[in-house]
Design a protein around this motif. Structure first.
Motif, PDB file in Angstrom:
ATOM      1  N   ASP A   1       0.729  -1.250   0.138  1.00 51.15           N
ATOM      2  CA  ASP A   1       0.074  -0.198  -0.061  1.00 51.15           C
ATOM      3  C   ASP A   1       0.952   1.202  -0.027  1.00 51.15           C
ATOM      4  O   ASP A   1       0.410   2.471  -0.047  1.00 51.15           O
ATOM      5  CB  ASP A   1      -0.831   0.097   1.310  1.00 51.15           C
TER       6      ASP A   1
ATOM      7  N   LYS B   1      -2.560   9.915   7.729  1.00 51.20           N
ATOM      8  CA  LYS B   1      -3.924  10.741   7.514  1.00 51.20           C
ATOM      9  C   LYS B   1      -4.791   9.674   7.268  1.00 51.20           C
ATOM     10  O   LYS B   1      -6.139   9.324   7.742  1.00 51.20           O
ATOM     11  CB  LYS B   1      -3.837  11.907   6.868  1.00 51.20           C
ATOM     12  N   THR B   2      -4.813   8.993   5.958  1.00 50.46           N
ATOM     13  CA  THR B   2      -5.849   8.082   5.547  1.00 50.46           C
ATOM     14  C   THR B   2      -6.042   6.915   6.201  1.00 50.46           C
ATOM     15  O   THR B   2      -7.151   6.650   6.238  1.00 50.46           O
ATOM     16  CB  THR B   2      -5.369   7.833   3.997  1.00 50.46           C
ATOM     17  N   SER B   3      -4.851   6.239   6.520  1.00 50.33           N
ATOM     18  CA  SER B   3      -4.852   5.069   7.276  1.00 50.33           C
ATOM     19  C   SER B   3      -5.402   5.269   8.698  1.00 50.33           C
ATOM     20  O   SER B   3      -6.500   4.381   9.186  1.00 50.33           O
ATOM     21  CB  SER B   3      -3.692   4.500   7.591  1.00 50.33           C
TER      22      SER B   3
ATOM     23  N   SER C   1      -7.720   7.643   9.569  1.00 49.02           N
ATOM     24  CA  SER C   1      -9.152   7.870   9.222  1.00 49.02           C
ATOM     25  C   SER C   1      -9.969   6.675   8.960  1.00 49.02           C
ATOM     26  O   SER C   1     -11.084   6.455   9.803  1.00 49.02           O
ATOM     27  CB  SER C   1      -9.359   8.715   8.209  1.00 49.02           C
ATOM     28  N   GLU C   2      -9.352   5.762   7.957  1.00 46.33           N
ATOM     29  CA  GLU C   2      -9.952   4.338   7.740  1.00 46.33           C
ATOM     30  C   GLU C   2     -10.215   3.469   9.241  1.00 46.33           C
ATOM     31  O   GLU C   2     -11.120   2.784   9.254  1.00 46.33           O
ATOM     32  CB  GLU C   2      -9.193   3.593   6.738  1.00 46.33           C
ATOM     33  N   ALA C   3      -9.195   3.497   9.912  1.00 50.46           N
ATOM     34  CA  ALA C   3      -9.105   2.849  10.928  1.00 50.46           C
ATOM     35  C   ALA C   3     -10.271   3.274  12.110  1.00 50.46           C
ATOM     36  O   ALA C   3     -10.776   2.433  12.757  1.00 50.46           O
ATOM     37  CB  ALA C   3      -7.539   2.964  11.936  1.00 50.46           C
TER      38      ALA C   3
ATOM     39  N   THR D   1     -13.058   4.524  11.244  1.00 51.78           N
ATOM     40  CA  THR D   1     -14.020   4.270  10.753  1.00 51.78           C
ATOM     41  C   THR D   1     -14.349   2.524  10.904  1.00 51.78           C
ATOM     42  O   THR D   1     -15.585   2.093  11.220  1.00 51.78           O
ATOM     43  CB  THR D   1     -14.414   4.650   8.931  1.00 51.78           C
ATOM     44  N   GLN D   2     -13.282   1.971  10.481  1.00 51.66           N
ATOM     45  CA  GLN D   2     -13.125   0.646  10.771  1.00 51.66           C
ATOM     46  C   GLN D   2     -13.765   0.053  12.331  1.00 51.66           C
ATOM     47  O   GLN D   2     -14.738  -0.943  12.631  1.00 51.66           O
ATOM     48  CB  GLN D   2     -12.102  -0.083  10.487  1.00 51.66           C
ATOM     49  N   GLU D   3     -12.930   0.673  13.275  1.00 50.79           N
ATOM     50  CA  GLU D   3     -13.306   0.335  14.698  1.00 50.79           C
ATOM     51  C   GLU D   3     -14.589   1.247  15.145  1.00 50.79           C
ATOM     52  O   GLU D   3     -14.838   1.249  16.400  1.00 50.79           O
ATOM     53  CB  GLU D   3     -12.193   0.796  15.193  1.00 50.79           C
ATOM     54  N   LYS D   4     -15.233   2.009  14.500  1.00 52.06           N
ATOM     55  CA  LYS D   4     -16.465   2.835  14.948  1.00 52.06           C
ATOM     56  C   LYS D   4     -16.175   3.641  15.986  1.00 52.06           C
ATOM     57  O   LYS D   4     -16.792   3.597  17.053  1.00 52.06           O
ATOM     58  CB  LYS D   4     -17.780   1.829  15.111  1.00 52.06           C
TER      59      LYS D   4
END
Length: 440
Positions: free
Chosen positions: A23, A72-74, A76-78, A80-83
């Motif tokens: 990635d 920044k992106t990882s 933010s995605e984490a 979202t993934q973990e709510k």
């Protein structure tokens, strides 16, 4: 991308994120190729610079830019993934050197989250509402206070009694020697108030009249605030220049008219005074009931909140109170408890808004703005100022929303009424009933 989350506190989390090289490397190569097409390098034609040359000259810079983007992106995605809902600024801790970015990235990040509110206790919150029936005696007291606002002082040639003002000069000495601040001209005190800066001084002036001289000694405690006289015996020589008595105006036509009553009738003044007192009573009672119901909501729903938000609110309160009280020596610690309660209330009210779909109506906001503007000389101009300032308008919307929730909570509350006299209820509050009449 692999993510693991550790709970380090009620509202704090530590997250470990691993980003594979698959990635990362394409991003680095894409950035290098883009620079090769755009960057001018001596010895190479524009757009023909080899990627390996760009790698040598700008490799670390490119990796730094890619790292910032990936963090920044990882993250933010984490989230979202973990709510998880982020509060404040996260703290990043890189586990790998930037030179090893091509082999993948592992980092940890510590951050605060919004408190999780699973249930809300809102039924049967107990409060005590003070109620009062305004009596004719209460109105008499208010009229007496109105007279006090217009009181005058007149010199009298008699012995001073309680309530009289004494004007005097004095000289103080310690063992026959003067000291800083020991000589004062035209000082004054009111007998019976016991608020003169030198404890015991007032009692020594009882029974004086104009032209009298008094000599006496006062011994001051070691902890007295004035270090010049702390622990010392001071000899005072006092010369009385005036004794003044207070005179209250009679309630007659001119007095009544001075409070905005055109017909000059005492009966009309009493009616208007009562109306103002009724408005004041409702105003103060509503404030106290609102404070009680919000305190009850806090007590019934204990939650942990992010320390960073408490600190932020504390600093805002400090700044606001310094301006309001015109005192730059205030300390932030003075407002920490209040800030904590305000942050907690913010979360609880926010949860109620989301759960029960409270909404602010434009007409309610307009009415609130107009009520605020009514106190100013040019209400229309104030209304325009509010609607031109998005920040101020949002503050009004918050007040309207909070008032909606307070009304809703009160409808569910267990309210006990306590009969109390008018002045006990309004004591310590801004007594606008007096102020409104005095300012007419």
């Amino acid at each position: 991308m692999q993510v693991s989350v550790e709970t380090t506190g009620a509202v704090e989390r530590r997250m470990t994120i691993e980003v594979p090289k698959e990635d990362i490397v394409p991003k680095i190569q894409s950035q290098l190729k883009s620079m090769a097409r755009k960057t001018k390098v001596d010895g190479f034609r524009p757009g023909k610079v080899p990627v390996r040359v760009i790698e040598q000259k700008y490799g670390n810079k490119v990796r730094q830019e890619v790292l910032g983007e990936i963090l920044k992106t990882s993250f933010s995605e984490a989230l979202t993934q973990e709510k998880l809902s982020l509060v404040g600024d996260p703290i990043f801790d890189l586990n790998d050197d930037i030179k090893e970015l091509d082999e993948g990235l592992s980092y940890t990040v510590t951050f605060e989250i919004y408190p999780e509110i699973t249930t809300l206790q809102v039924d049967g919150l107990a409060i005590e509402k003070q109620v009062s029936d305004i009596t004719e005696t209460d109105v008499d007291t208010m009229l007496y206070r109105l007279r006090q606002q217009r009181q005058t002082w007149k010199d009298v040639e008699r012995i001073a009694t309680q309530g009289d003002s004494i004007v005097f000069d004095f000289v103080g000495t310690i063992n026959g020697s003067s000291f800083k601040g020991g000589e004062v001209k035209q000082a004054s005190l009111i007998l019976g108030k016991n608020d003169f800066t030198l404890p015991g001084f007032e009692e020594k002036l009882e029974g004086v009249k104009t032209g009298d001289q008094r000599e006496f000694d006062l011994t001051f405690p070691d902890e007295h605030s004035n270090r010049e006289i702390a622990g010392q015996t001071v000899h005072f020589v006092v010369n009385v220049s005036k004794v003044r008595a207070v005179y209250l105006p009679e309630i007659e036509a001119e007095f009544v008219k001075s409070f905005g009553v055109p017909d000059g009738r005492v009966e009309t003044l009493r009616v208007e005074t009562r109306h103002n007192m009724e408005r004041e009573l409702k105003y103060v009672t509503d404030i106290k009931v609102k404070q009680q119901i919000l305190e009850a909501l806090l007590k019934a729903n204990p939650i942990e909140v992010p320390p960073s938000l408490i600190e932020q609110e504390t600093q805002q309160l400090l700044k606001s109170r310094q301006q309001e009280w015109k005192n730059k020596n205030l300390q932030a610690e003075m407002f920490k408890d209040e800030a904590q309660d305000r942050v907690k209330l913010g979360f609880l009210i926010g949860e109620l808004v989301n759960k029960h779909n409270f909404k602010v109506q434009a007409e309610e906001v307009r009415q609130m703005v107009e009520r605020i503007a009514f106190a100013y000389d040019d209400p229309d101009a104030v209304v325009r100022q509010y609607y031109a300032d998005e920040e101020r308008l949002k503050e009004v919307e918050s007040i309207v929303l909070e008032n909606q929730i307070v009304t809703w909570l009160l409808n569910k509350a267990q309210i006990t009424e306590k009969q109390t006299d008018f002045y006990t209820i309004v004591m310590g509050e801004n007594q606008t009933a007096i102020g409104q009449m005095a300012n007419k």
